[in-house]
Design a protein around this motif. Structure first.
Motif, PDB file in Angstrom:
ATOM      1  N   VAL A 601     -29.722   1.279 -25.652  1.00 23.71           N
ATOM      2  CA  VAL A 601     -30.071   1.983 -24.211  1.00 23.71           C
ATOM      3  C   VAL A 601     -29.970   3.596 -24.442  1.00 23.71           C
ATOM      4  O   VAL A 601     -30.928   4.314 -24.200  1.00 23.71           O
ATOM      5  CB  VAL A 601     -29.233   1.399 -23.268  1.00 23.71           C
ATOM      6  N   VAL A 602     -28.706   3.915 -25.054  1.00 18.72           N
ATOM      7  CA  VAL A 602     -28.509   5.441 -25.225  1.00 18.72           C
ATOM      8  C   VAL A 602     -29.655   6.162 -26.134  1.00 18.72           C
ATOM      9  O   VAL A 602     -30.278   7.027 -25.887  1.00 18.72           O
ATOM     10  CB  VAL A 602     -27.032   5.616 -25.864  1.00 18.72           C
ATOM     11  N   ALA A 603     -29.774   5.284 -27.361  1.00 20.51           N
ATOM     12  CA  ALA A 603     -30.763   6.067 -28.344  1.00 20.51           C
ATOM     13  C   ALA A 603     -32.062   6.081 -27.572  1.00 20.51           C
ATOM     14  O   ALA A 603     -32.721   6.955 -27.931  1.00 20.51           O
ATOM     15  CB  ALA A 603     -30.798   4.898 -29.478  1.00 20.51           C
ATOM     16  N   ASP A 604     -32.336   5.284 -26.926  1.00 21.00           N
ATOM     17  CA  ASP A 604     -33.930   5.053 -26.003  1.00 21.00           C
ATOM     18  C   ASP A 604     -34.032   6.177 -25.273  1.00 21.00           C
ATOM     19  O   ASP A 604     -35.040   6.914 -25.146  1.00 21.00           O
ATOM     20  CB  ASP A 604     -33.826   3.904 -25.318  1.00 21.00           C
ATOM     21  N   LYS A 605     -32.987   6.803 -24.492  1.00 27.88           N
ATOM     22  CA  LYS A 605     -32.746   7.728 -23.456  1.00 27.88           C
ATOM     23  C   LYS A 605     -32.895   9.119 -24.445  1.00 27.88           C
ATOM     24  O   LYS A 605     -33.666  10.068 -23.901  1.00 27.88           O
ATOM     25  CB  LYS A 605     -31.561   7.864 -22.729  1.00 27.88           C
ATOM     26  N   LEU A 606     -31.995   9.041 -25.446  1.00 31.97           N
ATOM     27  CA  LEU A 606     -32.103  10.334 -26.110  1.00 31.97           C
ATOM     28  C   LEU A 606     -33.597  10.553 -26.905  1.00 31.97           C
ATOM     29  O   LEU A 606     -33.959  11.709 -26.579  1.00 31.97           O
ATOM     30  CB  LEU A 606     -31.064  10.291 -27.300  1.00 31.97           C
ATOM     31  N   THR A 607     -34.245   9.578 -27.208  1.00 33.05           N
ATOM     32  CA  THR A 607     -35.389   9.704 -27.637  1.00 33.05           C
ATOM     33  C   THR A 607     -36.470  10.249 -26.765  1.00 33.05           C
ATOM     34  O   THR A 607     -37.168  11.297 -27.029  1.00 33.05           O
ATOM     35  CB  THR A 607     -36.208   8.167 -28.271  1.00 33.05           C
ATOM     36  N   SER A 608     -36.485   9.573 -25.591  1.00 34.59           N
ATOM     37  CA  SER A 608     -37.393  10.021 -24.691  1.00 34.59           C
ATOM     38  C   SER A 608     -37.281  11.545 -24.481  1.00 34.59           C
ATOM     39  O   SER A 608     -38.291  12.115 -24.181  1.00 34.59           O
ATOM     40  CB  SER A 608     -37.393   9.182 -23.406  1.00 34.59           C
ATOM     41  N   THR A 609     -36.089  11.843 -23.996  1.00 34.43           N
ATOM     42  CA  THR A 609     -35.677  13.262 -23.741  1.00 34.43           C
ATOM     43  C   THR A 609     -36.167  14.171 -24.886  1.00 34.43           C
ATOM     44  O   THR A 609     -36.904  15.038 -24.417  1.00 34.43           O
ATOM     45  CB  THR A 609     -34.269  13.545 -23.205  1.00 34.43           C
ATOM     46  N   ALA A 610     -35.936  13.816 -26.110  1.00 32.22           N
ATOM     47  CA  ALA A 610     -36.039  14.787 -27.227  1.00 32.22           C
ATOM     48  C   ALA A 610     -37.718  14.784 -27.405  1.00 32.22           C
ATOM     49  O   ALA A 610     -38.133  16.027 -27.671  1.00 32.22           O
ATOM     50  CB  ALA A 610     -35.534  14.300 -28.646  1.00 32.22           C
ATOM     51  N   VAL A 611     -38.366  13.807 -27.129  1.00 32.84           N
ATOM     52  CA  VAL A 611     -39.764  13.733 -27.498  1.00 32.84           C
ATOM     53  C   VAL A 611     -40.524  14.640 -26.367  1.00 32.84           C
ATOM     54  O   VAL A 611     -41.657  15.550 -26.796  1.00 32.84           O
ATOM     55  CB  VAL A 611     -40.471  12.394 -27.279  1.00 32.84           C
ATOM     56  N   LEU A 612     -40.231  14.814 -25.278  1.00 31.11           N
ATOM     57  CA  LEU A 612     -40.544  15.517 -24.192  1.00 31.11           C
ATOM     58  C   LEU A 612     -40.458  17.272 -24.671  1.00 31.11           C
ATOM     59  O   LEU A 612     -41.669  17.640 -24.680  1.00 31.11           O
ATOM     60  CB  LEU A 612     -39.811  15.577 -22.816  1.00 31.11           C
ATOM     61  N   PHE A 613     -39.496  17.462 -25.199  1.00 28.51           N
ATOM     62  CA  PHE A 613     -39.488  18.857 -25.786  1.00 28.51           C
ATOM     63  C   PHE A 613     -40.031  19.246 -27.056  1.00 28.51           C
ATOM     64  O   PHE A 613     -40.661  20.261 -27.307  1.00 28.51           O
ATOM     65  CB  PHE A 613     -38.113  19.359 -25.821  1.00 28.51           C
ATOM     66  N   LEU A 614     -39.936  18.192 -27.814  1.00 33.18           N
ATOM     67  CA  LEU A 614     -40.588  18.308 -29.035  1.00 33.18           C
ATOM     68  C   LEU A 614     -42.220  18.443 -28.968  1.00 33.18           C
ATOM     69  O   LEU A 614     -42.838  19.072 -29.721  1.00 33.18           O
ATOM     70  CB  LEU A 614     -40.416  17.182 -30.165  1.00 33.18           C
ATOM     71  N   ASN A 615     -42.620  17.738 -28.165  1.00 33.02           N
ATOM     72  CA  ASN A 615     -43.958  17.737 -27.967  1.00 33.02           C
ATOM     73  C   ASN A 615     -44.405  19.380 -27.550  1.00 33.02           C
ATOM     74  O   ASN A 615     -45.367  19.736 -27.903  1.00 33.02           O
ATOM     75  CB  ASN A 615     -44.307  16.788 -26.672  1.00 33.02           C
ATOM     76  N   VAL A 616     -43.564  19.786 -26.573  1.00 33.74           N
ATOM     77  CA  VAL A 616     -44.081  21.091 -26.142  1.00 33.74           C
ATOM     78  C   VAL A 616     -43.759  22.264 -27.151  1.00 33.74           C
ATOM     79  O   VAL A 616     -44.450  23.221 -27.531  1.00 33.74           O
ATOM     80  CB  VAL A 616     -43.460  21.371 -24.781  1.00 33.74           C
ATOM     81  N   GLU A 617     -42.566  22.328 -27.471  1.00 36.29           N
ATOM     82  CA  GLU A 617     -42.200  23.202 -28.390  1.00 36.29           C
ATOM     83  C   GLU A 617     -42.480  23.319 -29.819  1.00 36.29           C
ATOM     84  O   GLU A 617     -42.909  24.327 -30.461  1.00 36.29           O
ATOM     85  CB  GLU A 617     -40.537  23.148 -28.351  1.00 36.29           C
ATOM     86  N   LEU A 618     -42.682  22.084 -30.399  1.00 36.42           N
ATOM     87  CA  LEU A 618     -43.049  22.064 -31.852  1.00 36.42           C
ATOM     88  C   LEU A 618     -44.580  21.479 -31.831  1.00 36.42           C
ATOM     89  O   LEU A 618     -45.249  22.291 -32.483  1.00 36.42           O
ATOM     90  CB  LEU A 618     -42.293  21.103 -32.495  1.00 36.42           C
ATOM     91  N   LEU A 619     -44.758  20.468 -31.550  1.00 38.60           N
ATOM     92  CA  LEU A 619     -45.908  19.889 -31.824  1.00 38.60           C
ATOM     93  C   LEU A 619     -47.292  20.741 -31.182  1.00 38.60           C
ATOM     94  O   LEU A 619     -48.338  21.147 -31.910  1.00 38.60           O
ATOM     95  CB  LEU A 619     -46.424  18.532 -31.020  1.00 38.60           C
ATOM     96  N   SER A 620     -47.443  21.076 -29.909  1.00 41.78           N
ATOM     97  CA  SER A 620     -48.213  21.784 -29.345  1.00 41.78           C
ATOM     98  C   SER A 620     -48.487  23.097 -30.052  1.00 41.78           C
ATOM     99  O   SER A 620     -49.369  23.449 -30.339  1.00 41.78           O
ATOM    100  CB  SER A 620     -48.462  21.793 -27.978  1.00 41.78           C
ATOM    101  N   GLU A 621     -47.361  23.664 -30.229  1.00 43.64           N
ATOM    102  CA  GLU A 621     -47.095  25.241 -30.868  1.00 43.64           C
ATOM    103  C   GLU A 621     -47.946  24.907 -32.232  1.00 43.64           C
ATOM    104  O   GLU A 621     -48.752  25.962 -32.502  1.00 43.64           O
ATOM    105  CB  GLU A 621     -45.804  25.600 -31.103  1.00 43.64           C
ATOM    106  N   PHE A 622     -47.682  23.967 -33.009  1.00 46.90           N
ATOM    107  CA  PHE A 622     -48.023  23.904 -34.236  1.00 46.90           C
ATOM    108  C   PHE A 622     -49.476  23.740 -34.320  1.00 46.90           C
ATOM    109  O   PHE A 622     -50.245  24.292 -35.183  1.00 46.90           O
ATOM    110  CB  PHE A 622     -47.374  22.637 -35.144  1.00 46.90           C
ATOM    111  N   TYR A 623     -49.779  22.813 -33.329  1.00 47.22           N
ATOM    112  CA  TYR A 623     -51.433  22.645 -33.481  1.00 47.22           C
ATOM    113  C   TYR A 623     -52.326  23.539 -32.945  1.00 47.22           C
ATOM    114  O   TYR A 623     -53.427  23.908 -33.327  1.00 47.22           O
ATOM    115  CB  TYR A 623     -51.695  21.155 -32.371  1.00 47.22           C
ATOM    116  N   TYR A 624     -51.679  24.481 -31.941  1.00 47.54           N
ATOM    117  CA  TYR A 624     -52.384  25.710 -31.590  1.00 47.54           C
ATOM    118  C   TYR A 624     -52.342  26.713 -32.803  1.00 47.54           C
ATOM    119  O   TYR A 624     -53.500  27.409 -33.030  1.00 47.54           O
ATOM    120  CB  TYR A 624     -51.744  26.319 -30.364  1.00 47.54           C
ATOM    121  N   ASN A 625     -51.156  27.135 -33.353  1.00 44.76           N
ATOM    122  CA  ASN A 625     -51.215  28.143 -34.330  1.00 44.76           C
ATOM    123  C   ASN A 625     -51.754  27.743 -35.856  1.00 44.76           C
ATOM    124  O   ASN A 625     -51.950  28.840 -36.391  1.00 44.76           O
ATOM    125  CB  ASN A 625     -49.566  28.603 -34.493  1.00 44.76           C
TER     126      ASN A 625
END
Ligand code: GDP
Length: 690
Positions: A601-625
């Motif tokens: 349960v803990v791992a799942d919660k950590l994953t969901s939160t991390a993904v939210l920010f990874l998506n904005v901060e890393l993925l989208s940035e990378f795909y744009y730049n």
């Protein structure tokens, strides 16, 4: 009049750019003579500068393809080595040094090389002319010269004095003409003396009457005749010349003084030709006539070559146009296209899955460490302690021991550096995906572009790494203090961890099987039961067991320990799998009995939160730049030469580009030749009208 030579020189330059091709060489004047015959002095008198290598030893080891280009009055004189890219050289002593260096670079064992040095000289004082200076013939090889040198020079000269070239045969007046190596060589290839000009140097060293006789020679008649010269550079002028530059007038004056002192032999009334100026004119006329004569032959050779190139272009390349720029642009476009396709398929759900898998592994590690592990790494008997496994199902839910155990495990998970770990996992995945795309793209055969793309990836990811990892870490912070679990979350986690345990069980059993196969089932059983006995304290181990024990080698003991570990682990996982699936674990209230489910349960919660920010901060940035960075590095910023170099890295593309270039150059050469022919035709027409 001299337009033809100039145009032909232009055409020759074009043909040279097409590449080495014997069929396409235009007629040239080749200069031969034995050493010390005065060959260099004649060439320098024509050019007006001392520029040829001098020395006691033979220094001319390569042919010099000398092109003289007449420039308009008042222009600075300079030389240029087109193959070296040194730019304009106005100091002729530097040209001399460069020529010496180029000659000395020919390995001693090769003696001479037939790869010509190309040298262009631009000056208002030279005629449009092209000459090839060859190494001087030697009589006997010097003490420090290889014995085969004489033959090699002679062979090299023979290659060049073939038709349609004009031979400029230099002989010194003070040597009997019958002994002139140059004339002997010319007679071998031009027995009727139709394309040889005889130059007699050092006329000042012999009696004028005898000199006059040599020039009107009847024994070795040449259609183009003999010219007598005094081309020695006056001593005072040699020093003087460095400051004023041109030495022509000094030589001419000196020569003039000699010939005019003997008007009977050399004056206008005599029918012999003398003087460097006369020689120059003769060379120009003869070259022009020879070129005109060979014009249609040259034209045919070029159109034949063009036909072949056109055919190759059609058959091999389907007439497909290509340029280095278009190739790069297309390669870049298609790479960006494949990247876009990847980006569309690699979003939040994929990152989520990757991250969760990673955390599942961490959960398994933590569980093993905190609940399951039996000491196995060393062979000493364990301290007696309660076995968490057998005690866990009957644990008292109020017992602080189990509370602390679960809290510590949870904390190990939330504090393992999720920000860093998650960012690393995603960055690595992006890196390896880009590498994968690269390997199946056109860029696979272009090391420079590949390095640029890999570097672009790394630099964007590095730029984002720390801020992303900090952000993620910050956002999961609340979970370090408190974790609320909802019923559906519990059910989902129970389901998931069941699968993870099952996979783990399969992995354990597989690994055990491999150990078994590698040393044999029986032997493995023997060594494992020995280790069991040591663990139970039934057998005392001498030493630390590193050198082997109980009749087993150290290597075998190691395999045995692996076996015991895997067998125990498999047994534990099987037991835990049953526990997770039991009724007891279906209720979140029993979380102390079921740490696996709770950690999931803990791992799942950590994953969901991390993904939210990874998506904005890393993925989208990378795909744009990333595509923009590629444009920067492989688009606008490359020079023409770099683009060309890039395209030519691929041998297939290089051949394609070469065929196109060859075709274009040959078309241009043909066009120029046609325009000369038309001009020539008009001149002939005018002449006949008069
Ligand atoms: P190469 O080895 O055939 O290139 O000969 P050079 O041009 O170096 O000349 C050899 C020597 O003959 C040099 O010392 C020149 O000064 C000298 N020399 C060249 N031409 C003449 C000339 O017309 N008259 C005299 N007296 N000496 C000359």
């Amino acid at each position: 009049m001299m337009l033809l030579t100039r145009k032909m020189i232009e055409i020759r330059n074009i043909l040279q750019a097409v590449g080495q091709s014997n069929t396409l060489s235009l007629p040239s004047i080749v200069v031969i003579g034995s050493q010390s015959s005065g060959k260099s002095s004649v060439l320098e008198a024509i050019v007006g500068h001392e520029f040829l290598p001098k020395g006691f030893n033979m220094v001319t080891r390569r042919p010099i393809e000398l092109t003289l280009i007449n420039t308009s009055k008042g222009q600075t004189e300079y030389g240029e080595f087109p193959a070296l890219g040194l730019g304009r050289i106005t100091d002729f002593s530097q040209i001399q040094r460069t020529l010496t260096d180029l000659n000395l670079a020919v390995p001693e064992r090769d003696c001479v090389s037939d790869d010509p040095i190309r040298l262009n000289i631009y000056s208002p004082n030279v005629p449009d002319l092209s000459l090839i200076d060859l190494p001087g013939y030697i009589q006997v090889a010097g003490r420090d010269q290889p014995p085969q040198l004489k033959q090699k020079i002679s062979d090299l000269c023979d290659k060049y004095i073939q038709a349609p070239n004009i031979i400029l045969a230099i002989s010194a007046a003070d040597v009997d003409l019958a002994n002139s190596t140059a004339l002997r060589a010319s007679r071998r290839v031009d027995p009727r003396g139709e394309r040889t000009i005889g130059v007699i140097t050092k006329m000042d060293l012999i009696d004028p009457e005898r000199g006059c006789k040599i020039l009107s020679d009847q024994k070795y008649p040449l259609r183009l005749g003999y010219v007598g010269v005094v081309s020695r550079i006056p001593q005072t002028t040699a020093l003087f010349s460095r400051s004023t530059g041109n030495i022509t007038s000094a030589i001419l004056k000196n020569e003039q003084a000699f010939f005019s002192a003997h008007p009977v032999e050399f004056g206008p009334e005599s029918d012999v030709s003398v003087g460097v100026a006369t020689l120059r004119k003769k060379l120009m006329t003869v070259l022009e006539q020879t070129m005109a004569y060979n014009l249609s032959g040259t034209r045919d050779a070029i159109s034949q070559e063009l036909e072949e190139a056109t055919y190759e272009f059609k058959v091999q390349y389907n007439d497909r146009p290509l340029s280095a720029e278009s190739y790069l642009a297309e390669s870049l476009d298609s790479f960006k296209h494949s990247f876009k396709a990847f980006a569309e398929d690699f979003g939040r759900p994929q990152v989520r899955e990757m991250l969760k898998n990673e955390l599942d592994q961490r959960v398994m590690d933590i569980l093993a460490q905190r609940y399951w592990n039996k000491p196995i790494e060393d062979l000493t008997p364990p301290m007696p302690e309660p076995d968490p496994l057998s005690d866990l199902p009957k644990a008292d839910p109020e017992s602080q021991y189990w509370h602390r155990k679960l809290d510590a495990s949870t904390s190990a998970l939330t504090k393992l550096g999720i920000g860093r770990m998650a960012t690393t996992v995603v960055a690595n995945a992006l890196q390896s995906h880009v590498e994968h795309l690269l390997a199946s793209s056109t860029f696979a055969s272009h090391p420079y572009a590949q390095a640029q793309i890999v570097d672009a990836t790394n630099s964007i990811l590095n730029d984002r790494f720390f801020s992303t990892s900090d952000q993620v870490e910050n956002c999961i912070k609340p979970y370090k203090y408190e974790i609320e679990v909802e019923d559906p979350e519990w059910a989902k986690a129970r389901d998931n961890i069941g699968k993870v345990l099952k996979d783990e069980l399969r992995a354990c059993e597989g690994a055990l099987k491999r150990v078994e196969e590698s040393i044999g089932k029986r032997k493995l059983n023997d060594v494992m039961s020995f280790i069991e006995k040591v663990r139970k304290g039934e057998v005392v181990l001498e030493g630390d067991g590193l050198g082997g024990a109980g009749g087993f080698s150290a290597a075998l003991l190691k395999r045995g320990r692996e076996g015991v570990f895997l067998r125990d682990r498999a047994a534990i996982i099987k037991m835990r799998l049953l526990a997770v699936r039991s009724k007891q674990c279906s209720n979140k209230k029993n979380k102390y009995y079921c740490p696996e489910v709770f950690l999931d349960v803990v791992a799942d919660k950590l994953t969901s939160t991390a993904v939210l920010f990874l998506n904005v901060e890393l993925l989208s940035e990378f795909y744009y730049n990333f595509p923009r960075e590629l444009d920067m590095r492989l688009g606008r910023h490359l020079s023409e030469a770099e683009v060309e170099k890039f395209a030519r890295e691929d041998p297939r593309i290089r051949r394609h580009l070469d065929v196109i270039k060859k075709k274009e150059l040959l078309e241009l050469a043909l066009q120029k030749i046609e325009s000369i022919r038309q001009l020539d035709g008009r001149n002939l027409h005018k002449k006949s009208e008069r």
